[in-house]
Design an enzyme around this catalytic site. Structure first.
Site, PDB file in Angstrom:
ATOM      1  N   LYS A   1     -11.955  -5.979  -0.826  1.00 42.26           N
ATOM      2  CA  LYS A   1     -10.753  -5.689  -1.623  1.00 42.26           C
ATOM      3  C   LYS A   1      -9.601  -6.556  -1.125  1.00 42.26           C
ATOM      4  O   LYS A   1      -9.278  -6.557   0.062  1.00 42.26           O
ATOM      5  CB  LYS A   1     -10.380  -4.214  -1.508  1.00 42.26           C
ATOM      6  CG  LYS A   1      -9.111  -3.875  -2.277  1.00 42.26           C
ATOM      7  CD  LYS A   1      -8.595  -2.494  -1.923  1.00 42.26           C
ATOM      8  CE  LYS A   1      -7.176  -2.343  -2.426  1.00 42.26           C
ATOM      9  NZ  LYS A   1      -6.531  -1.111  -1.917  1.00 42.26           N
TER      10      LYS A   1
ATOM     11  N   GLY B   1       1.677   4.855  -1.711  1.00 44.95           N
ATOM     12  CA  GLY B   1       2.107   6.023  -0.958  1.00 44.95           C
ATOM     13  C   GLY B   1       3.234   6.812  -1.568  1.00 44.95           C
ATOM     14  O   GLY B   1       3.739   7.755  -0.955  1.00 44.95           O
TER      15      GLY B   1
ATOM     16  N   ALA C   1      -3.323   3.108  -6.076  1.00 44.94           N
ATOM     17  CA  ALA C   1      -1.989   3.381  -5.540  1.00 44.94           C
ATOM     18  C   ALA C   1      -1.152   4.214  -6.502  1.00 44.94           C
ATOM     19  O   ALA C   1      -1.179   3.997  -7.708  1.00 44.94           O
ATOM     20  CB  ALA C   1      -1.230   2.099  -5.185  1.00 44.94           C
ATOM     21  N   GLY C   2      -0.418   5.150  -5.916  1.00 49.87           N
ATOM     22  CA  GLY C   2       0.538   5.944  -6.664  1.00 49.87           C
ATOM     23  C   GLY C   2       0.068   7.332  -7.050  1.00 49.87           C
ATOM     24  O   GLY C   2       0.878   8.162  -7.469  1.00 49.87           O
TER      25      GLY C   2
ATOM     26  N   ASN D   1      -5.659   7.413  -1.169  1.00 49.81           N
ATOM     27  CA  ASN D   1      -5.706   7.771   0.242  1.00 49.81           C
ATOM     28  C   ASN D   1      -4.640   8.817   0.555  1.00 49.81           C
ATOM     29  O   ASN D   1      -4.937   9.947   0.910  1.00 49.81           O
ATOM     30  CB  ASN D   1      -5.527   6.526   1.106  1.00 49.81           C
ATOM     31  CG  ASN D   1      -5.810   6.757   2.590  1.00 49.81           C
ATOM     32  OD1 ASN D   1      -5.894   5.813   3.366  1.00 49.81           O
ATOM     33  ND2 ASN D   1      -5.970   7.990   3.024  1.00 49.81           N
TER      34      ASN D   1
END
Length: 355
Positions: free
Chosen positions: A198, A259, A285-286, A307
């Site tokens: 990635k 994040g 993300a987000g 994550n």
């Protein structure tokens, strides 16, 4: 987004190993190993250095003065005074080639789970393992960092998240230039043999938005080097198409800043990217909660990566279960096909026969 770095360990103290000595003008070989100046007994090869540090040469990659040393050259590469040595550690990914009824594929590998989970930010490794188990994920992202050079018995990620069961996806978390990203992934491949990786190249804080100019530069080199590259990018259909044309094997537009937990702020552009792409599209993300994951899947994305949404929850294991259910529900809803939106009422109960 984020993967966990394999735990760094301090170098063994001078005098604790017969190979490491105090500075001696006649016998000492002065090296900088993972950023720390040390003295070793010379002459010394890369293989000898790894043996002195107690490292398994099969599981590490070595860089000497910014040049990767192939494993086949460990025995013959002599070290010299003032050499700068970097040693990184990775464990190979699992094999998930078995197809399922509603599987998705990337770079020739098929997966049943459409949820990819990062391995960072948990309170400890047991919690990491429990959350990933609850999520049902088959792919986990990991970051490349310097190896742990002392205390080989210290717990490491692979002890809790076994690579025989999960596919490790090396990423370039923390890289801000194309050169940093290329160097990181070349080291990852030398350590573990990976080609599926990635790529993320970030701009400056506070937004940490993808730096697309650097991303395109890095992708050009990585594709020519034989990598299969999944690319983190802005939610721009034009940029996404260019990445696909450059050879990206998956497009990974952000839903919101890394994040932030803001959820998917750009449904229209992500849907446009899904409609135009011939490679998998993953929201990356987000995501902040389960409904965000469901929305990503309802938009037609092949998978979703997260994550912080799990690791920062008050109960990460329960949130991981919620994310698994949300991804499955969103995928089912997408396959079922939602009803058309209308600007007026249309009662579901028949009007005929009213009293």
């Amino acid at each position: 987004m984020a993967g966990v770095a394999l735990r760094p360990r301090p170098l063994p103290a001078a005098g604790r190993s017969p190979h490491i000595r105090g500075m001696d003008a006649t016998t000492a070989l002065r090296l900088t190993v993972n950023g720390e100046p040390r003295a070793f007994t010379g002459p010394l090869t890369v293989a000898g250095l790894l043996a002195a540090l107690g490292l398994d040469r099969r599981k590490v990659a070595v860089e000497r003065n910014l040049e990767i040393v192939p494993k086949s050259a460990f025995e013959t590469t002599a070290l010299a005074d003032d050499d700068r040595i970097e040693i990184v550690h990775f464990i190979g990914g699992g094999d998930h080639t078995q197809a399922a009824e509603d599987s998705w594929s990337v770079a020739g590998l098929s997966f049943r789970s459409r949820l990819i989970v990062g391995t960072g930010r948990y309170k400890d490794l047991p919690e990491t393992a429990a959350a990933i188990e609850a999520s049902g994920a088959e792919i986990v992202t990991v970051a490349v960092r310097r190896v742990n050079l002392s205390d080989p018995s210290a717990p490491m990620l692979q002890d809790f998240v076994p690579p025989s069961r999960y596919t490790y996806l090396p990423n370039t978390a923390g890289c801000h230039t194309a050169e940093e990203a290329i160097r990181t992934l070349r080291l990852a491949r030398e350590a573990g043999g990976w080609n599926l990786v990635k790529l993320e190249v970030l701009g400056p804080p506070p937004t940490l938005y993808p730096d697309m100019q650097e991303t395109h530069r890095a992708l050009d080199v990585l594709v020519k080097d034989g990598f299969q590259v999944m690319v983190y990018c802005v939610d721009d259909p034009v940029a996404a198409k260019r990445l696909e044309d450059q050879g990206a094997v998956a497009i990974m537009p952000l839903g919101a800043p890394i994040g932030s937990g803001l959820g998917i702020q750009n449904r229209v552009t992500i849907r446009l990217i899904v409609e135009q792409s011939k490679v998998p599209v993953l929201v990356d993300a987000g995501v902040g909660t389960a409904s965000d994951a469901a929305i990503a899947m309802e938009l037609g994305c092949d998978a979703v990566l997260m994550n912080s949404a799990i690791a920062h929850a008050k109960d990460p294991v329960r949130m991981a279960r919620a994310m698994k259910a949300a991804v499955e529900a969103g995928r089912e809803a997408y396959l079922a096909g939602r009803m058309a939106r209308k600007l007026y009422a249309d009662p579901s109960s028949p009007l005929a026969g009213l009293i």
